[in-house]
Design a protein around this motif. Structure first.
Motif, PDB file in Angstrom:
ATOM      1  N   GLU A   1       0.825  -1.235  -0.067  1.00 34.30           N
ATOM      2  CA  GLU A   1       0.134  -0.014   0.065  1.00 34.30           C
ATOM      3  C   GLU A   1       0.807   1.301  -0.023  1.00 34.30           C
TER       4      GLU A   1
ATOM      5  N   ALA B   1      -6.912   2.850  -2.899  1.00 35.02           N
ATOM      6  CA  ALA B   1      -6.946   2.565  -1.374  1.00 35.02           C
ATOM      7  C   ALA B   1      -8.142   3.356  -1.003  1.00 35.02           C
ATOM      8  N   GLU B   2      -8.809   2.937   0.156  1.00 31.31           N
ATOM      9  CA  GLU B   2     -10.007   3.543   0.638  1.00 31.31           C
ATOM     10  C   GLU B   2     -10.137   4.861   0.338  1.00 31.31           C
TER      11      GLU B   2
ATOM     12  N   GLU C   1      -9.957   6.957  -1.970  1.00 34.09           N
ATOM     13  CA  GLU C   1      -9.030   7.625  -3.138  1.00 34.09           C
ATOM     14  C   GLU C   1      -9.986   7.828  -4.408  1.00 34.09           C
TER      15      GLU C   1
ATOM     16  N   ARG D   1      -3.253   0.035  -3.320  1.00 37.01           N
ATOM     17  CA  ARG D   1      -2.983  -0.937  -2.549  1.00 37.01           C
ATOM     18  C   ARG D   1      -3.126  -2.279  -3.318  1.00 37.01           C
TER      19      ARG D   1
END
Length: 502
Positions: free
Chosen positions: A327, A351-352, A354, A332
């Motif tokens: 990540e 990524a969360e 993003e 990630r």
């Protein structure tokens, strides 16, 4: 990217018995993971020579390569000697093809010139093939759809052609392919093709050159070019009749492709162009069993949040395992090994939180940074994965207007009759050769037990006269992702794709 088809898995294997994971040929019942022991080619009584992995006529250490000799017909008819075709009486009839009234037939090489082999695999091949993958993939992704292709297959076919090119044509091709030293590139390709394969994860590659019986080649083509590509690329040399037996030639090519793609691409060509004088074909087949397979009972429907719409698809699940995880920079990724881990599937998600997609984030990196990203991912210390979910799916894609894409990447002269330089293989009294068509088809199957992938690249040539546990990893690929089937040791990308919608 034209999608010939993308299939959401239905919970049952689409092909009965497909996961004996050996990919048995429906026609022969033989395991298609290896092409060893390949038979009389198309039943013509001309046995193909094997060496390495799916490498035809590739000699052992110290063996030499040189001029072509046609295999002798069973009835003692005409053949070739030192690249010159002869009659039964021995009269030299170079450039005059004798009619045989049958299907395409195989030719084999007499080895008389020594070539140097590589004794190790360095990073240059990976860097060249991966750079081509990134730029070609960016072109394919521009239309907003799913795509899947094999940069390894395309690079292999173009490299066979590159060895026949000269002048500006060669400069453009090698710049696009990332070749700085042709001889070294040939050696590295040969070394990679001959690496020993594992039972649970193997990569097959095969090349062939189909020469029309009307095609006039130079002496140098027989003494230098054809033996060289036979030696380094295991290229089978076939004599065919595109003009007067197009159906027979099409059927023979389709049989060859079917054989060398594990039966995944059985009908590559619907027809052949009667004006083709020379065709270069590469086929790649990959077969891999997950090191940690998914259980069928843990596959169930789940929402895939696509780029254009949501869809209910079958998602495979497993958990409480250790996998390389990465990540950084909004990306990630997770690395799923096949077999002993020599080949992996690398999957990248944003990524969360993003806003950009994985493809957009990845494309913002330089080629070197992309290689570092994937290498770091593959070689990361395994992290504890509490939950892993991956779609069960298949893809079959063909590249539309591939000549235009190659032109946009810098390979321009090869397609222009007045500019193309393939004088290395042209007979002095013939009009110039030029590339008239390039096509590429790739297919992928992903399920609980592993993956199968295959690709074919065809280059048609004409001449002018014919025209951690504290932080458990939750990795759910339920939105657009990019993925790479990659050789871990060399780092070379074998297949690359992006799923935006299912």
């Amino acid at each position: 990217m034209k999608e010939v088809g993308i299939t959401r898995a239905t919970g049952k294997s689409e092909k009965a018995g497909r996961h004996e994971m050996a990919g048995k040929s429906k026609k022969t019942g033989k395991r298609t993971k290896t092409i060893g022991g390949l038979h009389k080619a198309f039943g013509l009584g001309a046995a193909a020579l094997l060496g390495g992995i799916a490498l035809f006529g590739c000699g052992a250490e110290g063996e030499t390569a040189g001029k072509l000799q046609e295999q002798q017909a069973e009835d003692g008819g005409a053949g070739t000697y030192n690249g010159r075709q002869t009659t039964e009486g021995g009269e030299d009839t170079l450039q005059e093809r004798q009619a045989w009234g049958g299907e395409p037939r195989a030719l084999e090489a007499i080895h008389t010139v020594e070539y140097t082999k590589a004794d190790t695999l360095d990073e240059t091949l990976m860097e060249s093939v991966n750079s081509f993958a990134y730029h070609f993939g960016q072109k394919l992704g521009a239309d907003g759809g799913n795509y899947f292709f094999s940069p390894y297959s395309i690079s292999s076919a173009l490299a066979v052609l590159d060895n026949a090119a000269g002048g500006g044509t060669r400069v453009q091709m090698e710049r696009m392919l990332g070749i700085t030293d042709t001889e070294h590139y040939n050696q590295q390709m040969s070394f990679y093709m001959q690496l020993p394969q594992k039972e649970e994860a193997c990569v097959q590659s095969a090349n062939s050159i189909w020469i029309d019986r009307r095609c006039k080649l130079s002496d140098a083509a027989y003494t230098d070019y054809l033996p060289l590509v036979e030696y380094y690329y295991g290229a089978e040399i076939w004599e065919a009749d595109f003009a007067f037996d197009p159906d027979g030639t099409k059927d023979a090519i389709n049989r060859w492709v079917d054989e060398h793609t594990g039966g995944m691409i059985p009908h590559f060509k619907d027809e052949v162009d009667s004006e083709i004088v020379l065709s270069i074909i590469n086929a790649v087949y990959f077969y891999g069993e997950w090191s940690s397979p998914f259980k069928a009972e843990a596959t169930y429907e789940q929402t895939f949040h696509g780029q254009t719409e949501d869809a209910e698809v079958l998602m495979m699940h497993q958990g409480e395992l250790f996998l390389p995880y990465y990540e950084q920079g909004g990306l990630r990724g997770i690395s799923l090994p096949y077999g002993d881990g020599s080949v992996v599937m690398n999957i990248l998600l944003p990524a969360e939180g993003e806003a950009q997609s994985a493809a957009e984030l990845f494309e913002s990196l330089s080629d070197a940074e992309k290689n570092t990203c994937l290498t770091t991912l593959m070689n990361s210390e395994p992290g504890f994965v509490e939950s892993l979910a991956l779609p069960k799916f298949s893809m079959e894609c063909s590249v539309p207007d591939m000549p235009q894409l190659l032109k946009e990447l810098g390979m321009e002269d090869a397609f222009v009759p007045q500019m193309a330089d393939f004088s290395e293989i042209m007979a002095p009294d013939t009009m110039p050769f030029y590339v008239s068509e390039v096509s590429h088809v790739a297919k992928l199957e992903v399920d609980e037990l592993g993956s199968r992938a295959a690709a074919v690249t065809d280059i048609g040539i004409k001449n002018m006269s014919l025209m951690t546990e504290e932080n458990p990893i939750i990795f759910t690929a339920d939105r657009p992702f990019i993925f790479f089937i990659q050789d871990k040791e060399s780092g070379m990308i074998l297949f690359m794709g992006e799923v935006r919608d299912l």
